[in-house]
Design a protein around this motif. Structure first.
Motif, PDB file in Angstrom:
ATOM      1  N   GLN A   1       0.819  -1.199   0.000  1.00 41.65           N
ATOM      2  CA  GLN A   1       0.000   0.000   0.000  1.00 41.65           C
ATOM      3  C   GLN A   1       0.860   1.259   0.000  1.00 41.65           C
ATOM      4  O   GLN A   1       0.530   2.260  -0.648  1.00 41.65           O
ATOM      5  CB  GLN A   1      -0.940  -0.005   1.214  1.00 41.65           C
ATOM      6  N   ASP A   2       1.971   1.231   0.723  1.00 39.52           N
ATOM      7  CA  ASP A   2       2.869   2.381   0.763  1.00 39.52           C
ATOM      8  C   ASP A   2       3.473   2.661  -0.611  1.00 39.52           C
ATOM      9  O   ASP A   2       3.576   3.815  -1.037  1.00 39.52           O
ATOM     10  CB  ASP A   2       3.983   2.130   1.783  1.00 39.52           C
ATOM     11  N   LEU A   3       3.834   1.600  -1.327  1.00 38.71           N
ATOM     12  CA  LEU A   3       4.381   1.764  -2.669  1.00 38.71           C
ATOM     13  C   LEU A   3       3.344   2.352  -3.610  1.00 38.71           C
ATOM     14  O   LEU A   3       3.641   3.249  -4.408  1.00 38.71           O
ATOM     15  CB  LEU A   3       4.881   0.418  -3.203  1.00 38.71           C
ATOM     16  N   LEU A   4       2.117   1.874  -3.529  1.00 37.44           N
ATOM     17  CA  LEU A   4       1.053   2.389  -4.398  1.00 37.44           C
ATOM     18  C   LEU A   4       0.786   3.871  -4.124  1.00 37.44           C
ATOM     19  O   LEU A   4       0.564   4.650  -5.057  1.00 37.44           O
ATOM     20  CB  LEU A   4      -0.225   1.579  -4.194  1.00 37.44           C
ATOM     21  N   LEU A   5       0.828   4.263  -2.872  1.00 35.89           N
ATOM     22  CA  LEU A   5       0.626   5.670  -2.532  1.00 35.89           C
ATOM     23  C   LEU A   5       1.740   6.538  -3.103  1.00 35.89           C
ATOM     24  O   LEU A   5       1.499   7.653  -3.591  1.00 35.89           O
ATOM     25  CB  LEU A   5       0.550   5.837  -1.009  1.00 35.89           C
ATOM     26  N   GLN A   6       2.973   6.032  -3.067  1.00 38.17           N
ATOM     27  CA  GLN A   6       4.092   6.791  -3.625  1.00 38.17           C
ATOM     28  C   GLN A   6       3.965   6.921  -5.137  1.00 38.17           C
ATOM     29  O   GLN A   6       4.269   7.975  -5.707  1.00 38.17           O
ATOM     30  CB  GLN A   6       5.406   6.098  -3.258  1.00 38.17           C
ATOM     31  N   LEU A   7       3.528   5.852  -5.797  1.00 41.02           N
ATOM     32  CA  LEU A   7       3.343   5.916  -7.248  1.00 41.02           C
ATOM     33  C   LEU A   7       2.224   6.888  -7.619  1.00 41.02           C
ATOM     34  O   LEU A   7       2.342   7.659  -8.574  1.00 41.02           O
ATOM     35  CB  LEU A   7       3.023   4.514  -7.795  1.00 41.02           C
ATOM     36  N   GLN A   8       1.137   6.855  -6.844  1.00 41.28           N
ATOM     37  CA  GLN A   8       0.009   7.743  -7.121  1.00 41.28           C
ATOM     38  C   GLN A   8       0.355   9.201  -6.889  1.00 41.28           C
ATOM     39  O   GLN A   8      -0.224  10.098  -7.510  1.00 41.28           O
ATOM     40  CB  GLN A   8      -1.177   7.340  -6.246  1.00 41.28           C
TER      41      GLN A   8
END
Length: 257
Positions: free
Chosen positions: A31-38
């Motif tokens: 989830q942390d990675l997805l937030l950074q990508l977004q």
């Protein structure tokens, strides 16, 4: 493919053009990675994996099932064989196809396009690997008999559209490689065909069927060449498992050929 590791976490990212798969052994890292990508790119989270590059993924209580049912259906539609009668085997047992069989096609583009599409089917269909490899050997000058063999393979797929690969959860990380070879099976150049399949635990993870590069002078030589091919693939898989942090669980006694 990109791999990020720490002491207790691993994140794998697979990118193909504008399609991305992300997986991790920890949901919080994912989830942390997805937030950074977004925060940097306009991306759309499609949720759990169900369909990726024509690969259909189904989750069951026992694991994952991969197939290409829609892709096969589209291929049958494109070749006007959607209503054809299915057969039970992908290829006739004999006689062996030759470049001299039949009459050359006036336009071989449909043959080449269809066989190329069948190559993609082997991603989840190891049962057609040998037949597809054989049909690929006539790309340069296909004949009407070669085209009939392609249609037979498509009729086999018509009857088995849901066949695919099943991956079950397991703590067994042993690698097992099975190899085989015929001898001088090609009537045109007398070269042999090698094949291997490699299992990680109970799961099939790699397979191949290909004509050998040189002419083997005996059945023993053909078998040894097949073993060499399988061993090379086995070594490569072990290096990948090392990058994933799995190799520590593999001992010499767990690697069987």
């Amino acid at each position: 493919m990109f791999l990020f590791r720490s002491d207790d976490c691993m994140v794998i990212i697979l990118i193909y053009v504008d399609d991305i798969l992300v997986t991790s052994n920890k949901e919080s890292y994912l989830q942390d990675l997805l937030l950074q990508l977004q925060s940097r790119f306009a991306i759309k989270d499609l949720g759990d994996l169900h369909y990726f590059l024509s690969l259909e993924v189904s989750r069951t209580s026992e694991g994952l099932h991969l197939c290409q049912t829609k892709y096969i259906s589209d291929l049958l539609q494109r070749t006007s064989l959607l209503d054809t009668k299915p057969v039970t085997t992908p290829m006739a047992s004999g006689p062996t196809l030759s470049i001299h069989d039949g009459t050359p096609l006036l336009d071989g583009s449909e043959y080449r396009s269809t066989v190329g599409a069948l190559q993609y089917c082997t991603l989840t269909r190891p049962d057609i690997a040998f037949a597809v490899n054989k049909l690929c050997q006539f790309m340069q000058s296909p004949t009407d008999l070669h085209w009939l063999a392609v249609k037979r393979l498509l009729r086999y797929l018509k009857g088995t559209p849901h066949f695919g690969l099943h991956f079950s959860r397991s703590s067994d990380f042993s690698l097992q490689c099975f190899t085989d070879a015929d001898w001088a099976s090609c009537p045109d150049d007398r070269r042999s065909t090698s094949g291997f399949c490699i299992f990680l635990g109970d799961n099939l993870v790699s397979w191949s069927s290909s004509k050998q590069k040189v002419v083997s002078r005996s059945s023993t030589e053909a078998e040894y060449r097949s073993i060499a091919n399988g061993t090379a693939e086995l070594t490569w898989l072990e290096s990948i498992l090392h990058d994933l942090g799995v190799v520590e669980k593999i001992s010499d006694k767990d690697k069987n050929i």
